[in-house]
Motif scaffolding. Structure first.
Motif, PDB file in Angstrom:
ATOM      1  N   LYS A 156       0.818  -1.215   0.000  1.00  0.00           N
ATOM      2  CA  LYS A 156       0.000   0.000   0.000  1.00  0.00           C
ATOM      3  C   LYS A 156       0.850   1.263   0.000  1.00  0.00           C
ATOM      4  O   LYS A 156       0.526   2.244  -0.687  1.00  0.00           O
ATOM      5  N   GLU A 157       1.918   1.257   0.776  1.00  0.00           N
ATOM      6  CA  GLU A 157       2.756   2.452   0.860  1.00  0.00           C
ATOM      7  C   GLU A 157       3.341   2.803  -0.504  1.00  0.00           C
ATOM      8  O   GLU A 157       3.341   3.979  -0.911  1.00  0.00           O
ATOM      9  N   GLN A 212      -8.257   3.389  -4.176  1.00  0.00           N
ATOM     10  CA  GLN A 212      -8.187   4.417  -3.129  1.00  0.00           C
ATOM     11  C   GLN A 212      -7.005   5.362  -3.359  1.00  0.00           C
ATOM     12  O   GLN A 212      -7.119   6.576  -3.182  1.00  0.00           O
ATOM     13  N   SER A 213      -5.859   4.800  -3.762  1.00  0.00           N
ATOM     14  CA  SER A 213      -4.681   5.639  -3.996  1.00  0.00           C
ATOM     15  C   SER A 213      -4.880   6.546  -5.208  1.00  0.00           C
ATOM     16  O   SER A 213      -4.445   7.705  -5.207  1.00  0.00           O
ATOM     17  N   TYR A 231       0.532   4.268  -2.758  1.00  0.00           N
ATOM     18  CA  TYR A 231       0.168   5.636  -2.383  1.00  0.00           C
ATOM     19  C   TYR A 231       1.284   6.624  -2.715  1.00  0.00           C
ATOM     20  O   TYR A 231       1.014   7.767  -3.110  1.00  0.00           O
ATOM     21  N   ALA A 251      -0.753   8.691  -5.355  1.00  0.00           N
ATOM     22  CA  ALA A 251      -1.300   9.851  -4.650  1.00  0.00           C
ATOM     23  C   ALA A 251      -0.251  10.951  -4.471  1.00  0.00           C
ATOM     24  O   ALA A 251      -0.407  12.066  -4.970  1.00  0.00           O
ATOM     25  N   SER A 261      -7.080  -0.932  -2.567  1.00  0.00           N
ATOM     26  CA  SER A 261      -6.040   0.068  -2.294  1.00  0.00           C
ATOM     27  C   SER A 261      -5.618   0.809  -3.552  1.00  0.00           C
ATOM     28  O   SER A 261      -5.324   2.015  -3.508  1.00  0.00           O
TER      29      SER A 261
END
Length: 295
Positions: free
Chosen positions: A70-71, A126-127, A74, A78, A123
């Motif tokens: 996830k990191e 979402q990102s 993002y 993002a 994810s």
């Protein structure tokens, strides 16, 4: 115009380069040339080049791996968008942020337009949605372009995967309960070219016209490639082992913003796919000496 393309090594980046280069000055950066997750690097490069437009096509696109990374997702999807938005604000450049149909949860069951509320299930979605928000709140001269089911001459995608599997399998099983709007990268690149030559800023849904299931998509791929003899089994999503990332079941697009801003609609998905397979993919197959395996 002077245009920077991020993610130029990807399938959309390839078509952006060939569509934009004849008319504009194009600087194409792949990941090796620009890591968008590095704020200082992004600012320094953009301020040095001072482009008129940045088309941000770089993205972390491995949907399943994003659940465990996830990191990383993002940082690219993002924060990378935020870094570019800040840099474009400083130099006064237009910014195109390429986003995704995965910002929706797929429960609407009719084509999504730009006024529908996003609700990503995974994810990756979402990102990308957070990237949209960063761009919208930071850079006034922005275009957010959501697209779906991308395929093109470069890279791996649903079209190339179906053809690869069909070469070694007499029967394929394809889900028939996931629906969307296929998008030919060349057509999307042409739309983006039209977009950046205007000041019609905002959010756009961009795909080829029409809706199909993955099964219908695969069926037309095989027919257009002269492989209709391959047997296709239509199966539900739950027939396969669950993937790490949940997928929305329906993400077809309506194109209200394109129409209201006076842009020509992209051709229907079948016409686009026929052109891709019978012209571009065929030429690539000839060069790779795979044509006898396909046609």
């Amino acid at each position: 115009m002077k245009i920077i393309i991020t993610g130029a090594g990807g399938q959309l980046g390839y078509d952006l380069k060939r569509v934009l280069s004849p008319k504009h000055e194009v600087i194409a950066w792949d990941k090796a040339k620009l890591d968008v997750s590095q704020e200082h690097e992004v600012m320094q490069r953009i301020v040095t080049e001072r482009p008129d437009v940045v088309v941000h096509a770089a993205a972390y696109t491995n949907v399943d791996r994003a659940e465990s990374e996830k990191e990383a997702a993002y940082h690219v999807n993002a924060l990378g968008a935020l870094h570019l938005a800040n840099a474009c604000l400083i130099v006064g450049a237009k910014l195109v942020y390429v986003s995704t149909d995965y910002v929706f949860d797929g429960t609407k069951r009719s084509p999504y337009d730009e006024t529908d509320t996003p609700n990503p299930l995974n994810s990756y979605g979402q990102s990308k949605l957070l990237g949209e928000k960063f761009v919208a709140m930071t850079c006034r001269r922005h275009f957010i372009v959501r697209t779906s089911w991308l395929y093109g001459q470069k890279g791996t995608n649903f079209v190339t995967k179906v053809l690869e599997k069909a070469r070694t399998n007499a029967t394929l099983s394809i889900v028939d309960d996931q629906f969307g709007s296929p998008t030919y990268c060349l057509d999307l690149a042409i739309f983006i070219r039209s977009l950046i030559e205007t000041d019609h800023y905002g959010l756009y849904h961009a795909s080829n016209q029409g809706v199909c299931s993955r099964y219908e998509f695969a069926k037309h791929i095989l027919e257009a490639a002269g492989m209709a003899h391959i047997s296709l089994n239509a199966v539900p999503t739950h027939a396969f082992p669950p993937a790490p990332a949940e997928r929305p079941m329906y993400t077809a697009f309506a194109h209200k913003a394109m129409q209201s801003s006076g842009f020509a609609r992209m051709r229907d998905w079948k016409s686009a796919l026929d052109f891709f397979l019978q012209v571009e993919y065929y030429e690539t197959a000839v060069k790779a000496k795979k044509v006898t395996d396909i046609w």
